[in-house]
Scaffold this motif. Structure first.
Motif, PDB file in Angstrom:
ATOM      1  N   VAL A  10       0.851  -1.189   0.000  1.00 17.92           N
ATOM      2  CA  VAL A  10       0.000   0.000   0.000  1.00 17.92           C
ATOM      3  C   VAL A  10       0.883   1.233   0.000  1.00 17.92           C
ATOM      4  CG1 VAL A  10      -1.799   1.268   1.202  1.00 17.92           C
ATOM      5  CG2 VAL A  10      -1.767  -1.243   1.277  1.00 17.92           C
ATOM      6  N   VAL A  11       0.578   2.165  -0.877  1.00 12.30           N
ATOM      7  CA  VAL A  11       1.368   3.384  -0.984  1.00 12.30           C
ATOM      8  C   VAL A  11       0.436   4.542  -1.306  1.00 12.30           C
ATOM      9  CG1 VAL A  11       1.835   3.032  -3.441  1.00 12.30           C
ATOM     10  CG2 VAL A  11       3.429   4.380  -2.064  1.00 12.30           C
ATOM     11  N   GLN A  12       0.815   5.717  -0.889  1.00 14.90           N
ATOM     12  CA  GLN A  12       0.004   6.892  -1.202  1.00 14.90           C
ATOM     13  C   GLN A  12       0.262   7.349  -2.634  1.00 14.90           C
ATOM     14  OE1 GLN A  12       0.847   9.828   1.863  1.00 14.90           O
ATOM     15  NE2 GLN A  12      -1.032   9.247   2.929  1.00 14.90           N
ATOM     16  N   ALA A  13      -0.719   8.012  -3.195  1.00 13.85           N
ATOM     17  CA  ALA A  13      -0.561   8.561  -4.538  1.00 13.85           C
ATOM     18  C   ALA A  13       0.675   9.452  -4.595  1.00 13.85           C
ATOM     19  CB  ALA A  13      -1.803   9.348  -4.934  1.00 13.85           C
ATOM     20  N   GLY A  14       1.435   9.304  -5.666  1.00 19.10           N
ATOM     21  CA  GLY A  14       2.675  10.035  -5.810  1.00 19.10           C
ATOM     22  C   GLY A  14       3.893   9.289  -5.306  1.00 19.10           C
ATOM     23  N   GLY A  15       3.650   8.205  -4.603  1.00 14.60           N
ATOM     24  CA  GLY A  15       4.738   7.419  -4.048  1.00 14.60           C
ATOM     25  C   GLY A  15       5.311   6.421  -5.038  1.00 14.60           C
TER      26      GLY A  15
END
Length: 122
Positions: A10-15
């Protein structure tokens, strides 16, 4: 040939995330390798591929400039560096090897890994 994909999460947008795929079997053959992804209820779609010589790479338009495929083809290992991730990149990612047809068709690939889930939160 058995392929093992790893690196999802799981990663945040832009990551960024880096997926890896390795063969657990011994092989003396060199194969083109690729990454596909699959959304729920949809067909697998092409993401990126690298030729058996390692000299050429191909990308889907949706990931061009953001994703990079690389690897040690002689060892049947391939990576997918994913930068500037977007929520629409959320999918199960599969690695594949041994291309026998056009690279963008899932049916062109003979060996598949088990898939690794990438979730990009907004």
């Amino acid at each position: 040939v058995q392929l093992q994909a790893s690196g999802g999460g799981v990663v945040q947008a832009g990551g960024s995330l880096r997926l890896s795929c390795a063969s657990s079997g011994r092989t003396g053959s060199r194969y083109s390798m690729a990454w596909f992804r699959q959304y729920p209820g949809k067909e697998r779609e092409f993401v990126a591929s690298i030729t058996y010589s390692g000299d050429n790479t191909y990308y889907a338009d949706s990931v061009k400039g953001r994703f990079t495929i690389s690897g040690d083809i002689a060892k049947l290992r391939v990576n997918l560096q994913m930068n500037s991730l977007k929520p629409e990149d959320t999918a199960v990612y599969y690695c594949a090897a041994q291309r026998t047809g056009p690279y963008y068709y899932p049916t062109s690939w003979g060996y598949w890994g088990q898939g690794t889930l990438v979730t990009v939160s907004s």
